[in-house]
Write a protein that holds these residues in place. Structure first.
Motif, PDB file in Angstrom:
ATOM      1  N   ALA A  90      42.179  29.509  42.958  1.00 31.56           N
ATOM      2  CA  ALA A  90      43.215  30.472  42.585  1.00 31.56           C
ATOM      3  C   ALA A  90      42.736  31.259  41.380  1.00 31.56           C
ATOM      4  O   ALA A  90      41.987  30.743  40.551  1.00 31.56           O
ATOM      5  N   VAL A  91      43.177  32.493  41.309  1.00 31.05           N
ATOM      6  CA  VAL A  91      42.819  33.325  40.166  1.00 31.05           C
ATOM      7  C   VAL A  91      44.086  33.780  39.468  1.00 31.05           C
ATOM      8  O   VAL A  91      45.030  34.234  40.129  1.00 31.05           O
ATOM      9  N   ALA A  92      44.118  33.640  38.161  1.00 29.28           N
ATOM     10  CA  ALA A  92      45.260  34.074  37.355  1.00 29.28           C
ATOM     11  C   ALA A  92      44.979  35.473  36.843  1.00 29.28           C
ATOM     12  O   ALA A  92      43.888  35.756  36.318  1.00 29.28           O
ATOM     13  N   GLY A  93      45.981  36.353  36.997  1.00 29.62           N
ATOM     14  CA  GLY A  93      45.799  37.724  36.536  1.00 29.62           C
ATOM     15  C   GLY A  93      47.070  38.291  35.949  1.00 29.62           C
ATOM     16  O   GLY A  93      48.165  37.781  36.187  1.00 29.62           O
ATOM     17  N   GLY A  94      46.923  39.351  35.180  1.00 24.77           N
ATOM     18  CA  GLY A  94      48.088  40.028  34.634  1.00 24.77           C
ATOM     19  C   GLY A  94      48.674  39.317  33.430  1.00 24.77           C
ATOM     20  O   GLY A  94      48.242  38.234  33.039  1.00 24.77           O
ATOM     21  N   SER A  95      49.701  39.938  32.875  1.00 24.78           N
ATOM     22  CA  SER A  95      50.298  39.406  31.644  1.00 24.78           C
ATOM     23  C   SER A  95      51.012  38.080  31.884  1.00 24.78           C
ATOM     24  O   SER A  95      51.180  37.279  30.965  1.00 24.78           O
ATOM     25  N   ASN A  96      51.443  37.847  33.109  1.00 23.29           N
ATOM     26  CA  ASN A  96      52.159  36.611  33.431  1.00 23.29           C
ATOM     27  C   ASN A  96      51.251  35.497  33.922  1.00 23.29           C
ATOM     28  O   ASN A  96      51.725  34.412  34.213  1.00 23.29           O
ATOM     29  N   TYR A  97      49.952  35.768  34.020  1.00 14.15           N
ATOM     30  CA  TYR A  97      48.997  34.795  34.560  1.00 14.15           C
ATOM     31  C   TYR A  97      49.407  34.389  35.982  1.00 14.15           C
ATOM     32  O   TYR A  97      49.305  33.226  36.362  1.00 14.15           O
ATOM     33  N   LYS A  98      49.843  35.342  36.746  1.00 10.40           N
ATOM     34  CA  LYS A  98      50.250  35.077  38.122  1.00 10.40           C
ATOM     35  C   LYS A  98      49.054  34.589  38.941  1.00 10.40           C
ATOM     36  O   LYS A  98      47.966  35.141  38.847  1.00 10.40           O
ATOM     37  N   LEU A  99      49.254  33.552  39.748  1.00 11.07           N
ATOM     38  CA  LEU A  99      48.168  32.978  40.536  1.00 11.07           C
ATOM     39  C   LEU A  99      48.133  33.561  41.941  1.00 11.07           C
ATOM     40  O   LEU A  99      49.149  33.630  42.616  1.00 11.07           O
ATOM     41  N   THR A 100      46.946  33.945  42.356  1.00  7.96           N
ATOM     42  CA  THR A 100      46.698  34.315  43.747  1.00  7.96           C
ATOM     43  C   THR A 100      45.760  33.266  44.312  1.00  7.96           C
ATOM     44  O   THR A 100      44.691  33.009  43.756  1.00  7.96           O
ATOM     45  N   PHE A 101      46.180  32.651  45.420  1.00 13.73           N
ATOM     46  CA  PHE A 101      45.409  31.565  46.019  1.00 13.73           C
ATOM     47  C   PHE A 101      44.550  32.067  47.169  1.00 13.73           C
ATOM     48  O   PHE A 101      44.948  32.958  47.923  1.00 13.73           O
TER      49      PHE A 101
END
Lengths: 111, 113
Positions: A90-101
Protein backbone atom coordinates in the motif's frame (compact mmCIF):
# COMPACT_ATOMS: atom_id res chain seq x y z
CA UNK A 1 -5.80 8.46 -9.85
CA UNK A 2 -3.37 6.72 -7.51
CA UNK A 3 -2.33 3.25 -8.56
CA UNK A 4 -0.42 0.37 -6.97
CA UNK A 5 0.50 -2.73 -8.97
CA UNK A 6 1.83 -5.90 -7.42
CA UNK A 7 3.43 -8.87 -9.10
CA UNK A 8 3.19 -11.73 -9.27
CA UNK A 9 -0.46 -12.09 -8.28
CA UNK A 10 0.21 -15.57 -7.01
CA UNK A 11 3.23 -17.71 -6.31
CA UNK A 12 3.72 -21.29 -5.18
CA UNK A 13 7.06 -22.32 -3.70
CA UNK A 14 8.58 -25.06 -1.55
CA UNK A 15 9.72 -24.59 2.01
CA UNK A 16 13.22 -23.19 2.11
CA UNK A 17 12.90 -21.24 -1.13
CA UNK A 18 13.52 -17.50 -1.30
CA UNK A 19 10.83 -15.28 -2.83
CA UNK A 20 10.77 -11.72 -4.07
CA UNK A 21 7.51 -9.83 -4.31
CA UNK A 22 7.23 -6.66 -6.34
CA UNK A 23 5.26 -3.46 -5.97
CA UNK A 24 5.18 -0.44 -8.25
CA UNK A 25 3.19 2.72 -7.73
CA UNK A 26 1.94 6.01 -9.12
CA UNK A 27 0.82 8.26 -6.29
CA UNK A 28 0.29 11.96 -5.90
CA UNK A 29 2.24 13.43 -3.01
CA UNK A 30 3.91 10.20 -1.87
CA UNK A 31 4.31 9.79 1.88
CA UNK A 32 5.31 6.18 2.46
CA UNK A 33 5.04 2.61 1.15
CA UNK A 34 3.81 -0.12 3.42
CA UNK A 35 3.79 -3.90 3.31
CA UNK A 36 1.19 -5.99 5.08
CA UNK A 37 0.57 -9.71 5.55
CA UNK A 38 -3.03 -10.86 5.47
CA UNK A 39 -4.20 -14.28 6.53
CA UNK A 40 -7.80 -14.76 7.50
CA UNK A 41 -8.45 -11.44 9.17
CA UNK A 42 -7.32 -7.84 8.88
CA UNK A 43 -3.84 -7.09 7.51
CA UNK A 44 -0.92 -7.12 9.89
CA UNK A 45 1.81 -4.55 9.45
CA UNK A 46 5.23 -5.63 8.20
CA UNK A 47 7.19 -2.57 7.07
CA UNK A 48 6.87 1.11 6.37
CA UNK A 49 9.36 2.60 3.92
CA UNK A 50 9.92 6.28 3.35
CA UNK A 51 13.54 6.59 2.23
CA UNK A 52 14.99 5.17 -0.93
CA UNK A 53 17.72 2.55 -0.76
CA UNK A 54 17.51 1.77 2.95
CA UNK A 55 16.71 -1.86 3.60
CA UNK A 56 14.40 -2.76 6.45
CA UNK A 57 14.72 -6.22 7.97
CA UNK A 58 12.66 -8.30 10.31
CA UNK A 59 13.87 -11.85 10.69
CA UNK A 60 13.64 -13.58 7.32
CA UNK A 61 11.75 -10.67 5.76
CA UNK A 62 13.32 -7.60 4.25
CA UNK A 63 12.15 -4.77 2.06
CA UNK A 64 13.59 -1.84 0.17
CA UNK A 65 12.17 1.17 -1.63
CA UNK A 66 13.39 2.68 -4.89
CA UNK A 67 11.83 6.11 -5.27
CA UNK A 68 13.50 6.69 -8.62
CA UNK A 69 11.86 3.58 -10.07
CA UNK A 70 8.69 4.08 -7.98
CA UNK A 71 8.89 0.53 -6.73
CA UNK A 72 9.61 -1.70 -3.78
CA UNK A 73 10.44 -5.34 -3.22
CA UNK A 74 9.69 -7.63 -0.32
CA UNK A 75 12.05 -10.56 0.14
CA UNK A 76 11.36 -13.63 2.21
CA UNK A 77 14.24 -16.06 2.69
CA UNK A 78 14.05 -19.68 3.85
CA UNK A 79 10.26 -19.66 3.46
CA UNK A 80 8.10 -21.67 5.83
CA UNK A 81 4.52 -22.91 5.48
CA UNK A 82 3.50 -20.23 7.98
CA UNK A 83 4.52 -17.60 5.45
CA UNK A 84 1.58 -18.64 3.27
CA UNK A 85 -0.65 -15.55 3.07
CA UNK A 86 -1.60 -12.63 0.89
CA UNK A 87 1.04 -9.91 0.92
CA UNK A 88 -0.35 -6.46 0.36
CA UNK A 89 1.54 -3.39 -0.73
CA UNK A 90 0.00 0.00 0.00
CA UNK A 91 1.13 3.53 -0.63
CA UNK A 92 0.19 6.48 1.57
CA UNK A 93 -0.34 9.78 -0.19
CA UNK A 94 -1.74 13.23 0.35
CA UNK A 95 -2.22 15.25 3.50
CA UNK A 96 -4.35 12.52 5.08
CA UNK A 97 -1.88 9.71 4.32
CA UNK A 98 -4.66 7.92 2.49
CA UNK A 99 -3.70 4.34 1.59
CA UNK A 100 -4.06 2.88 -1.88
CA UNK A 101 -3.65 -0.90 -1.92
CA UNK A 102 -2.40 -3.19 -4.62
CA UNK A 103 -4.29 -6.40 -5.42
CA UNK A 104 -1.87 -8.43 -3.35
CA UNK A 105 0.34 -11.44 -3.98
CA UNK A 106 -1.00 -14.79 -2.82
CA UNK A 107 1.99 -16.77 -1.58
CA UNK A 108 1.63 -20.50 -1.00
CA UNK A 109 4.53 -22.32 0.63
CA UNK A 110 4.31 -26.09 0.31
CA UNK A 111 6.11 -28.43 2.71
CA UNK B 1 1.16 0.60 21.37
CA UNK B 2 -1.64 1.66 19.09
CA UNK B 3 -4.72 -0.51 19.25
CA UNK B 4 -7.85 -0.19 17.18
CA UNK B 5 -10.97 -2.19 17.93
CA UNK B 6 -14.04 -2.88 15.84
CA UNK B 7 -17.43 -4.02 16.94
CA UNK B 8 -19.09 -6.27 16.07
CA UNK B 9 -16.58 -8.71 14.60
CA UNK B 10 -19.30 -10.54 12.75
CA UNK B 11 -22.90 -9.64 11.97
CA UNK B 12 -25.69 -11.28 10.01
CA UNK B 13 -28.69 -9.17 9.10
CA UNK B 14 -31.74 -9.38 6.91
CA UNK B 15 -32.03 -7.54 3.63
CA UNK B 16 -33.47 -4.06 4.10
CA UNK B 17 -32.22 -3.54 7.65
CA UNK B 18 -29.42 -1.22 8.77
CA UNK B 19 -26.21 -2.22 10.50
CA UNK B 20 -23.84 -0.05 12.51
CA UNK B 21 -20.15 -0.87 12.85
CA UNK B 22 -17.99 0.90 15.43
CA UNK B 23 -14.29 1.64 15.16
CA UNK B 24 -12.39 2.80 18.23
CA UNK B 25 -8.81 3.82 18.81
CA UNK B 26 -8.18 2.53 22.31
CA UNK B 27 -4.96 4.20 23.38
CA UNK B 28 -4.55 7.19 21.11
CA UNK B 29 -6.54 9.97 19.54
CA UNK B 30 -7.13 9.71 15.83
CA UNK B 31 -8.09 12.80 13.91
CA UNK B 32 -8.49 10.69 10.79
CA UNK B 33 -10.06 7.28 10.40
CA UNK B 34 -10.52 5.31 7.21
CA UNK B 35 -13.10 2.73 6.17
CA UNK B 36 -12.22 -0.06 3.76
CA UNK B 37 -14.20 -2.87 2.19
CA UNK B 38 -12.76 -6.16 1.04
CA UNK B 39 -14.67 -8.64 -1.11
CA UNK B 40 -13.50 -12.27 -1.27
CA UNK B 41 -10.23 -12.73 -3.13
CA UNK B 42 -9.88 -8.99 -3.64
CA UNK B 43 -7.76 -6.30 -2.08
CA UNK B 44 -8.85 -3.60 0.34
CA UNK B 45 -10.74 -0.77 -1.28
CA UNK B 46 -10.95 2.57 0.49
CA UNK B 47 -14.55 3.64 0.94
CA UNK B 48 -14.19 6.91 2.81
CA UNK B 49 -11.95 9.10 4.89
CA UNK B 50 -13.44 10.30 8.15
CA UNK B 51 -12.15 13.39 9.94
CA UNK B 52 -13.32 14.19 13.44
CA UNK B 53 -15.96 16.88 13.50
CA UNK B 54 -16.42 17.15 9.76
CA UNK B 55 -18.19 15.30 6.97
CA UNK B 56 -16.57 12.20 5.59
CA UNK B 57 -14.95 12.22 2.16
CA UNK B 58 -16.20 9.33 0.04
CA UNK B 59 -14.31 7.62 -2.76
CA UNK B 60 -15.75 7.58 -6.22
CA UNK B 61 -18.53 5.06 -6.60
CA UNK B 62 -19.34 4.81 -2.88
CA UNK B 63 -22.85 5.99 -2.05
CA UNK B 64 -22.70 8.40 0.85
CA UNK B 65 -26.41 8.01 1.61
CA UNK B 66 -26.04 4.27 1.90
CA UNK B 67 -22.84 4.19 3.92
CA UNK B 68 -23.25 6.76 6.67
CA UNK B 69 -20.10 7.68 8.51
CA UNK B 70 -19.97 9.57 11.77
CA UNK B 71 -16.73 10.57 13.46
CA UNK B 72 -18.10 12.11 16.62
CA UNK B 73 -14.98 11.98 18.75
CA UNK B 74 -11.24 11.54 18.43
CA UNK B 75 -11.53 7.88 19.35
CA UNK B 76 -14.72 6.72 17.65
CA UNK B 77 -15.97 6.48 14.11
CA UNK B 78 -19.07 4.58 13.03
CA UNK B 79 -20.14 3.19 9.68
CA UNK B 80 -23.83 2.50 9.18
CA UNK B 81 -24.83 0.38 6.21
CA UNK B 82 -28.41 1.46 5.53
CA UNK B 83 -30.99 -0.74 3.83
CA UNK B 84 -28.43 -3.49 3.44
CA UNK B 85 -28.63 -5.88 0.51
CA UNK B 86 -26.86 -9.19 -0.12
CA UNK B 87 -24.33 -7.45 -2.39
CA UNK B 88 -23.21 -5.40 0.64
CA UNK B 89 -21.96 -8.60 2.25
CA UNK B 90 -18.26 -8.03 2.71
CA UNK B 91 -15.41 -7.61 5.16
CA UNK B 92 -15.34 -4.04 6.48
CA UNK B 93 -12.09 -2.82 8.01
CA UNK B 94 -11.37 0.50 9.66
CA UNK B 95 -8.03 2.10 10.34
CA UNK B 96 -7.02 5.02 12.51
CA UNK B 97 -4.20 7.36 11.72
CA UNK B 98 -1.62 8.23 14.35
CA UNK B 99 0.98 10.65 13.00
CA UNK B 100 2.28 9.05 9.79
CA UNK B 101 1.05 5.53 10.45
CA UNK B 102 -2.29 3.77 10.17
CA UNK B 103 -3.43 1.08 12.55
CA UNK B 104 -6.06 -1.38 11.42
CA UNK B 105 -8.98 -2.76 13.33
CA UNK B 106 -9.62 -6.51 13.21
CA UNK B 107 -12.47 -6.12 10.72
CA UNK B 108 -16.20 -6.83 10.69
CA UNK B 109 -17.64 -9.54 8.49
CA UNK B 110 -21.11 -8.53 7.34
CA UNK B 111 -23.47 -11.08 5.84
CA UNK B 112 -26.80 -9.87 4.50
CA UNK B 113 -29.39 -12.60 3.94
Amino acid sequence: EDKVVQSPLSLVVHEGDTVTLNCSYEVTNFRSLLWYKQEKKAPTFLFMLTSSGIEKKSGRLSSILDKKELSSILNITATQTGDSAIYLCAVAGGSNYKLTFGKGTLLTVNP
Amino acid sequence: GAVVSQHPSRVICKSGTSVKIECRSLDFQATTMFWYRQFPKQSLMLMATSNEGSKATYEQGVEKDKFLINHASLTLSTLTVTSAHPEDSSFYICSARKDTEQYFGPGTRLTVT
